[in-house]
Design a protein around this motif. Structure first.
Motif, PDB file in Angstrom:
ATOM      1  N   UNK A 118       0.840  -1.209   0.000  1.00 26.16           N
ATOM      2  CA  UNK A 118       0.000   0.000   0.000  1.00 26.16           C
ATOM      3  C   UNK A 118       0.868   1.251   0.000  1.00 26.16           C
ATOM      4  N   UNK A 119       1.926   1.226   0.770  1.00 25.02           N
ATOM      5  CA  UNK A 119       2.836   2.372   0.845  1.00 25.02           C
ATOM      6  C   UNK A 119       3.483   2.625  -0.519  1.00 25.02           C
ATOM      7  N   UNK A 120       3.915   1.557  -1.203  1.00 21.83           N
ATOM      8  CA  UNK A 120       4.504   1.713  -2.541  1.00 21.83           C
ATOM      9  C   UNK A 120       3.476   2.289  -3.511  1.00 21.83           C
ATOM     10  N   UNK A 121       2.230   1.812  -3.429  1.00 27.20           N
ATOM     11  CA  UNK A 121       1.180   2.320  -4.305  1.00 27.20           C
ATOM     12  C   UNK A 121       0.920   3.802  -4.057  1.00 27.20           C
ATOM     13  N   UNK A 122       0.835   4.168  -2.804  1.00 31.53           N
ATOM     14  CA  UNK A 122       0.600   5.582  -2.469  1.00 31.53           C
ATOM     15  C   UNK A 122       1.770   6.455  -2.911  1.00 31.53           C
ATOM     16  N   UNK A 123       2.973   5.941  -2.818  1.00 36.87           N
ATOM     17  CA  UNK A 123       4.144   6.702  -3.262  1.00 36.87           C
ATOM     18  C   UNK A 123       4.062   6.947  -4.765  1.00 36.87           C
ATOM     19  N   UNK A 124       3.638   5.926  -5.523  1.00 39.09           N
ATOM     20  CA  UNK A 124       3.481   6.089  -6.975  1.00 39.09           C
ATOM     21  C   UNK A 124       2.421   7.133  -7.292  1.00 39.09           C
ATOM     22  N   UNK A 125       1.300   7.082  -6.587  1.00 38.61           N
ATOM     23  CA  UNK A 125       0.203   8.033  -6.829  1.00 38.61           C
ATOM     24  C   UNK A 125       0.664   9.455  -6.528  1.00 38.61           C
ATOM     25  N   UNK A 126       1.349   9.650  -5.427  1.00 41.83           N
ATOM     26  CA  UNK A 126       1.840  10.986  -5.071  1.00 41.83           C
ATOM     27  C   UNK A 126       2.836  11.474  -6.119  1.00 41.83           C
ATOM     28  N   UNK A 127       3.678  10.570  -6.600  1.00 42.46           N
ATOM     29  CA  UNK A 127       4.646  10.934  -7.626  1.00 42.46           C
ATOM     30  C   UNK A 127       3.938  11.368  -8.909  1.00 42.46           C
TER      31      UNK A 127
END
Length: 154
Positions: A118-127
């Protein structure tokens, strides 16, 4: 160099047994551990550690027949003292407890893996959002600030 046990299993068993017997005979005596440690010529801290391990079931220990063993209450702690016959299946309780711990560890490891994904997914979305914001501001598009009130259009 191999670690050699400083005290034999027999000394440990006898010392633990003696402390347990004296606790029954002299419940008000608060220096039993120290006195028994001196009697068996062992360190008081070692004896305390053996008692703790015995009480929580992590120490394989079979008392002398006819001696005392801890009562294990519903919460799983050996808080009281009862005859050996009252404590049946200590080994089973320990392995059940270990199974429960292993199951809990597996559950938590799975939860950690899910949270990391989930953290990796959120990092991608923020990017992605940051890239879109960067493109919008470099093309001259002004992004309204939600904290600034704009005058109504006439």
């Amino acid at each position: 160099m191999v670690f050699d046990k400083k005290y034999s299993d027999e000394v440990r068993r006898l010392a633990v047994e003696r402390v347990r017997q004296r606790r029954l005979e002299e419940p008000e005596n608060r220096s039993i551990v120290r006195e028994v440690a001196e009697e068996f010529e062992v360190g008081p801290q070692s004896l305390r550690k053996w008692l703790t391990r015995y009480d929580d079931g992590s120490y394989d220990y079979d008392p002398v027949p006819g001696s005392v063993a801890p009562a294990v209450f519903a919460d799983g702690h050996g808080d009281g003292w009862e005859p050996r016959a009252a404590t049946v299946g200590r080994q089973e309780r320990r392995t059940t407890g270990q199974r429960e711990l292993h199951a809990r560890i597996e559950e938590l490891e799975h939860r950690i893996a899910v949270l990391q994904e989930d953290n990796r997914s959120l990092t991608r979305v923020v990017s992605l959002l940051a890239d879109q914001l960067r493109v919008a501001t470099t093309n001259g598009v002004q992004i309204p600030d939600s904290t600034v009130r704009h005058a109504p259009r006439a």
